[in-house]
Design a protein around this motif. Sequence first.
Motif, PDB file in Angstrom:
ATOM      1  N   ILE A 208     -15.913 -21.150  28.645  1.00  0.00           N
ATOM      2  CA  ILE A 208     -16.625 -20.315  27.683  1.00  0.00           C
ATOM      3  C   ILE A 208     -18.072 -20.784  27.559  1.00  0.00           C
ATOM      4  CG2 ILE A 208     -16.808 -19.696  25.239  1.00  0.00           C
ATOM      5  CD1 ILE A 208     -13.809 -19.575  25.120  1.00  0.00           C
ATOM      6  N   CYS A 209     -18.275 -22.100  27.539  1.00  0.00           N
ATOM      7  CA  CYS A 209     -19.643 -22.637  27.480  1.00  0.00           C
ATOM      8  C   CYS A 209     -20.445 -22.204  28.708  1.00  0.00           C
ATOM      9  CB  CYS A 209     -19.598 -24.158  27.392  1.00  0.00           C
ATOM     10  SG  CYS A 209     -18.949 -24.790  25.829  1.00  0.00           S
ATOM     11  N   LEU A 210     -19.807 -22.246  29.867  1.00  0.00           N
ATOM     12  CA  LEU A 210     -20.464 -21.775  31.091  1.00  0.00           C
ATOM     13  C   LEU A 210     -20.872 -20.319  30.965  1.00  0.00           C
ATOM     14  CD1 LEU A 210     -18.529 -23.117  34.223  1.00  0.00           C
ATOM     15  CD2 LEU A 210     -20.896 -23.554  33.605  1.00  0.00           C
ATOM     16  N   THR A 211     -19.972 -19.516  30.447  1.00  0.00           N
ATOM     17  CA  THR A 211     -20.214 -18.077  30.344  1.00  0.00           C
ATOM     18  C   THR A 211     -21.344 -17.775  29.369  1.00  0.00           C
ATOM     19  OG1 THR A 211     -17.859 -17.682  30.796  1.00  0.00           O
ATOM     20  CG2 THR A 211     -19.132 -15.838  29.935  1.00  0.00           C
ATOM     21  N   LEU A 212     -21.343 -18.452  28.232  1.00  0.00           N
ATOM     22  CA  LEU A 212     -22.398 -18.227  27.244  1.00  0.00           C
ATOM     23  C   LEU A 212     -23.757 -18.658  27.789  1.00  0.00           C
ATOM     24  CD1 LEU A 212     -20.627 -19.366  23.948  1.00  0.00           C
ATOM     25  CD2 LEU A 212     -20.895 -17.046  24.852  1.00  0.00           C
ATOM     26  N   HIS A 213     -23.768 -19.723  28.574  1.00  0.00           N
ATOM     27  CA  HIS A 213     -25.014 -20.155  29.218  1.00  0.00           C
ATOM     28  C   HIS A 213     -25.529 -19.061  30.164  1.00  0.00           C
ATOM     29  CE1 HIS A 213     -27.918 -22.979  30.907  1.00  0.00           C
ATOM     30  NE2 HIS A 213     -27.552 -22.578  32.107  1.00  0.00           N
ATOM     31  N   TRP A 214     -24.643 -18.428  30.879  1.00  0.00           N
ATOM     32  CA  TRP A 214     -25.023 -17.316  31.768  1.00  0.00           C
ATOM     33  C   TRP A 214     -25.566 -16.144  30.947  1.00  0.00           C
ATOM     34  CZ3 TRP A 214     -21.002 -13.168  32.853  1.00  0.00           C
ATOM     35  CH2 TRP A 214     -21.571 -12.107  33.557  1.00  0.00           C
ATOM     36  N   PHE A 215     -24.891 -15.801  29.854  1.00  0.00           N
ATOM     37  CA  PHE A 215     -25.366 -14.705  29.011  1.00  0.00           C
ATOM     38  C   PHE A 215     -26.793 -14.953  28.531  1.00  0.00           C
ATOM     39  CE2 PHE A 215     -20.866 -13.326  27.409  1.00  0.00           C
ATOM     40  CZ  PHE A 215     -20.637 -12.722  28.632  1.00  0.00           C
ATOM     41  N   LEU A 216     -27.066 -16.179  28.108  1.00  0.00           N
ATOM     42  CA  LEU A 216     -28.400 -16.521  27.606  1.00  0.00           C
ATOM     43  C   LEU A 216     -29.440 -16.484  28.725  1.00  0.00           C
ATOM     44  CD1 LEU A 216     -27.577 -19.444  25.146  1.00  0.00           C
ATOM     45  CD2 LEU A 216     -28.794 -17.343  24.545  1.00  0.00           C
ATOM     46  N   ASN A 231     -12.476 -16.976  19.465  1.00  0.00           N
ATOM     47  CA  ASN A 231     -11.098 -17.383  19.723  1.00  0.00           C
ATOM     48  C   ASN A 231     -10.780 -17.126  21.195  1.00  0.00           C
ATOM     49  OD1 ASN A 231      -8.356 -17.805  19.911  1.00  0.00           O
ATOM     50  ND2 ASN A 231      -7.831 -16.611  18.092  1.00  0.00           N
ATOM     51  N   PRO A 232     -10.645 -18.190  21.992  1.00  0.00           N
ATOM     52  CA  PRO A 232     -10.419 -18.007  23.437  1.00  0.00           C
ATOM     53  C   PRO A 232      -9.172 -17.195  23.758  1.00  0.00           C
ATOM     54  CG  PRO A 232     -10.950 -20.282  22.934  1.00  0.00           C
ATOM     55  CD  PRO A 232     -10.718 -19.605  21.616  1.00  0.00           C
ATOM     56  N   LEU A 233      -8.188 -17.241  22.877  1.00  0.00           N
ATOM     57  CA  LEU A 233      -6.946 -16.515  23.128  1.00  0.00           C
ATOM     58  C   LEU A 233      -7.111 -15.011  22.950  1.00  0.00           C
ATOM     59  CD1 LEU A 233      -4.415 -18.903  21.330  1.00  0.00           C
ATOM     60  CD2 LEU A 233      -5.036 -18.839  23.749  1.00  0.00           C
ATOM     61  N   ILE A 235     -10.023 -13.345  23.848  1.00  0.00           N
ATOM     62  CA  ILE A 235     -10.983 -12.800  24.807  1.00  0.00           C
ATOM     63  C   ILE A 235     -10.233 -12.109  25.944  1.00  0.00           C
ATOM     64  CG2 ILE A 235     -12.857 -13.331  26.415  1.00  0.00           C
ATOM     65  CD1 ILE A 235     -13.418 -15.804  24.678  1.00  0.00           C
ATOM     66  N   LYS A 236     -10.591 -10.869  26.222  1.00  0.00           N
ATOM     67  CA  LYS A 236      -9.909 -10.086  27.253  1.00  0.00           C
ATOM     68  C   LYS A 236     -10.545 -10.292  28.632  1.00  0.00           C
ATOM     69  CE  LYS A 236      -7.320  -8.147  24.104  1.00  0.00           C
ATOM     70  NZ  LYS A 236      -5.898  -8.523  23.998  1.00  0.00           N
ATOM     71  N   HIS A 237     -11.875 -10.199  28.684  1.00  0.00           N
ATOM     72  CA  HIS A 237     -12.608 -10.326  29.940  1.00  0.00           C
ATOM     73  C   HIS A 237     -14.084 -10.535  29.614  1.00  0.00           C
ATOM     74  CE1 HIS A 237     -13.307  -6.145  28.892  1.00  0.00           C
ATOM     75  NE2 HIS A 237     -12.050  -5.833  29.136  1.00  0.00           N
ATOM     76  N   PHE A 238     -14.937 -10.635  30.612  1.00  0.00           N
ATOM     77  CA  PHE A 238     -16.360 -10.894  30.393  1.00  0.00           C
ATOM     78  C   PHE A 238     -16.992  -9.873  29.453  1.00  0.00           C
ATOM     79  CE2 PHE A 238     -17.350 -13.419  34.504  1.00  0.00           C
ATOM     80  CZ  PHE A 238     -17.188 -14.609  33.811  1.00  0.00           C
ATOM     81  N   LEU A 239     -16.747  -8.596  29.714  1.00  0.00           N
ATOM     82  CA  LEU A 239     -17.372  -7.552  28.909  1.00  0.00           C
ATOM     83  C   LEU A 239     -16.932  -7.658  27.454  1.00  0.00           C
ATOM     84  CD1 LEU A 239     -19.320  -5.149  29.352  1.00  0.00           C
ATOM     85  CD2 LEU A 239     -17.308  -3.677  29.516  1.00  0.00           C
ATOM     86  N   ASP A 240     -15.676  -8.007  27.250  1.00  0.00           N
ATOM     87  CA  ASP A 240     -15.152  -8.175  25.896  1.00  0.00           C
ATOM     88  C   ASP A 240     -15.806  -9.372  25.206  1.00  0.00           C
ATOM     89  OD1 ASP A 240     -13.087  -7.551  23.792  1.00  0.00           O
ATOM     90  OD2 ASP A 240     -12.480  -9.601  24.272  1.00  0.00           O
ATOM     91  N   LEU A 241     -16.012 -10.467  25.939  1.00  0.00           N
ATOM     92  CA  LEU A 241     -16.676 -11.641  25.364  1.00  0.00           C
ATOM     93  C   LEU A 241     -18.116 -11.316  24.998  1.00  0.00           C
ATOM     94  CD1 LEU A 241     -16.861 -14.589  24.562  1.00  0.00           C
ATOM     95  CD2 LEU A 241     -17.226 -15.167  26.972  1.00  0.00           C
ATOM     96  N   LEU A 242     -18.824 -10.604  25.861  1.00  0.00           N
ATOM     97  CA  LEU A 242     -20.206 -10.234  25.556  1.00  0.00           C
ATOM     98  C   LEU A 242     -20.259  -9.372  24.297  1.00  0.00           C
ATOM     99  CD1 LEU A 242     -23.202 -10.119  26.185  1.00  0.00           C
ATOM    100  CD2 LEU A 242     -22.739  -8.184  27.705  1.00  0.00           C
ATOM    101  N   ARG A 243     -19.363  -8.410  24.201  1.00  0.00           N
ATOM    102  CA  ARG A 243     -19.300  -7.565  23.000  1.00  0.00           C
ATOM    103  C   ARG A 243     -19.047  -8.422  21.759  1.00  0.00           C
ATOM    104  NH1 ARG A 243     -15.220  -5.349  19.981  1.00  0.00           N
ATOM    105  NH2 ARG A 243     -15.753  -3.425  18.841  1.00  0.00           N
ATOM    106  N   SER A 244     -18.169  -9.408  21.874  1.00  0.00           N
ATOM    107  CA  SER A 244     -17.870 -10.289  20.742  1.00  0.00           C
ATOM    108  C   SER A 244     -19.106 -11.075  20.303  1.00  0.00           C
ATOM    109  CB  SER A 244     -16.750 -11.270  21.102  1.00  0.00           C
ATOM    110  OG  SER A 244     -15.559 -10.585  21.394  1.00  0.00           O
ATOM    111  N   CYS A 245     -19.980 -11.396  21.257  1.00  0.00           N
ATOM    112  CA  CYS A 245     -21.217 -12.120  20.934  1.00  0.00           C
ATOM    113  C   CYS A 245     -22.221 -11.230  20.218  1.00  0.00           C
ATOM    114  CB  CYS A 245     -21.856 -12.664  22.217  1.00  0.00           C
ATOM    115  SG  CYS A 245     -20.906 -13.962  23.024  1.00  0.00           S
ATOM    116  N   LEU A 246     -22.131  -9.925  20.429  1.00  0.00           N
ATOM    117  CA  LEU A 246     -23.126  -8.993  19.888  1.00  0.00           C
ATOM    118  C   LEU A 246     -22.754  -8.434  18.528  1.00  0.00           C
ATOM    119  CD1 LEU A 246     -23.931  -6.934  23.127  1.00  0.00           C
ATOM    120  CD2 LEU A 246     -25.305  -8.766  22.127  1.00  0.00           C
ATOM    121  N   VAL A 247     -21.455  -8.222  18.289  1.00  0.00           N
ATOM    122  CA  VAL A 247     -21.029  -7.502  17.085  1.00  0.00           C
ATOM    123  C   VAL A 247     -21.190  -8.375  15.855  1.00  0.00           C
ATOM    124  CG1 VAL A 247     -19.406  -6.094  18.397  1.00  0.00           C
ATOM    125  CG2 VAL A 247     -18.598  -8.200  17.290  1.00  0.00           C
TER     126      VAL A 247
END
Length: 439
Positions: A208-216, A231-233, A235-247
């Motif tokens: 998740i830390c890797l992914t957030l670093h990529w998003f930034l 909550n890592p459990l 998260i569905k996929h990358f697009l879902d994680l990005l949406r979670s960061c925005l909402v």
Amino acid sequence: MENFGTSRHGTTSRNGDASIDVEVVVKSIREKLAKLSCPTPDCCIYKVPNKFRNINEEAYTPFRVSIGPLHHGKGGLEDMEDHKWRYFNYFMQRSQKRLEELVKFLEENEERIRGYYAETISLNSNKFLEIILVDAAFISEVLLRYWVDDLITPNDRIFRKPWMINDISQDLLLLENQLPFFVLQDLFEMTNINLVFNENETLSYPFICLTLHWFLNSNKIQERPVLPDINPLEIKHFLDLLRSCLVPRKSLRHTKRKFEFIPSATELHEAGVKFKVSSSKSLFDIKFSGNVLEIPQKRIYDSTERLLRNIIAYEQCHCEVKFVTDYTVVLVYLINTSKDVELLVKAKVIENWLSDNNDVSNLFNRLGKEVILDTNAYYFTKLHKELNDYYKIRSHKWKATLRHNYCNTPWKVLSIIVAAILLGLTFIQSLCSLLSCNK
């Protein structure tokens, strides 16, 4: 006349020249019902509905790389297949696990992985699991190279070509180009690849830390979310994680207010509304107070439409509350023409990285098509009402017209004052003359 009889193939029904074998039809129906599978609770990777695809097909189609089974083998993406295998080889060299263990993990989870896809995947198990493993390793290697520049080799065909990594970064966030997040996370953690994090970073979820670093790094988010909020459990996929960061983090309060359209930026401006860029980095902190509408800055890139379209498609297919759709709708209402864009750019609410303001207005005009709003759970209902209540007060419109047309420069203000004085003096002079005549 209708004839019924029995043939050696079973009961038949005859009507003129048409006839059926009842037993054959019944058997066929039962076989299809036996093969019928119900969508699983994990289902979250969808093919984009045609009503969206027909508006802008390119927005949902990979430029460079296929991820997962839905676009595997598509024309135009073949060149990246060899490079995916090269990245897979690098990934395995960093791994402390045998290939057999990784394949065994996927085999044990095959049914769950298939359940993430709304479409039935017709690939056999061998091919399906190979695609999942190679693509998951490819993604991990991409994120590792985002994290550590020293891992980028001199002949890297992705990171040594800026336009290539930009395209791939976009491809990884297409709705149809997703892998289940648990596969990416579990495979990465199985390999025991060591990463160096800051002291305040959690080591529990390094992927998740890797992914957030990529998003930034790729400007997908403006600030890093607080990790405990994720909550890592869930998260569905990358697009879902990005949406979670925005909402927004706060819960949505459902209201019974009537849904109202809002005027465009130009119409609001003519009614006296001033636009101001908000200091907040959350896209959802849009506030109206007095006559000032504060909106967080939004940068518009070539990739903006693609990203918004895929999140909107995901929300339309899957999400109960459609936060990003609601945010986009606010901009769709505010932006009708290039003049609206000009106002928002001047206020620094929009930072336009496209060729001109017409491109921005056309972008949002397209984004609003075929989108279904849940007006009972719309996030900005209160904002709409506040703007409409202000706009409907005619005195505001009258004052704004006077200010815009006659008081927008010091010289015009001075001329109005002088005219008023002259008018007053003329009136006094006329009054004095009238009194003199009466004497």
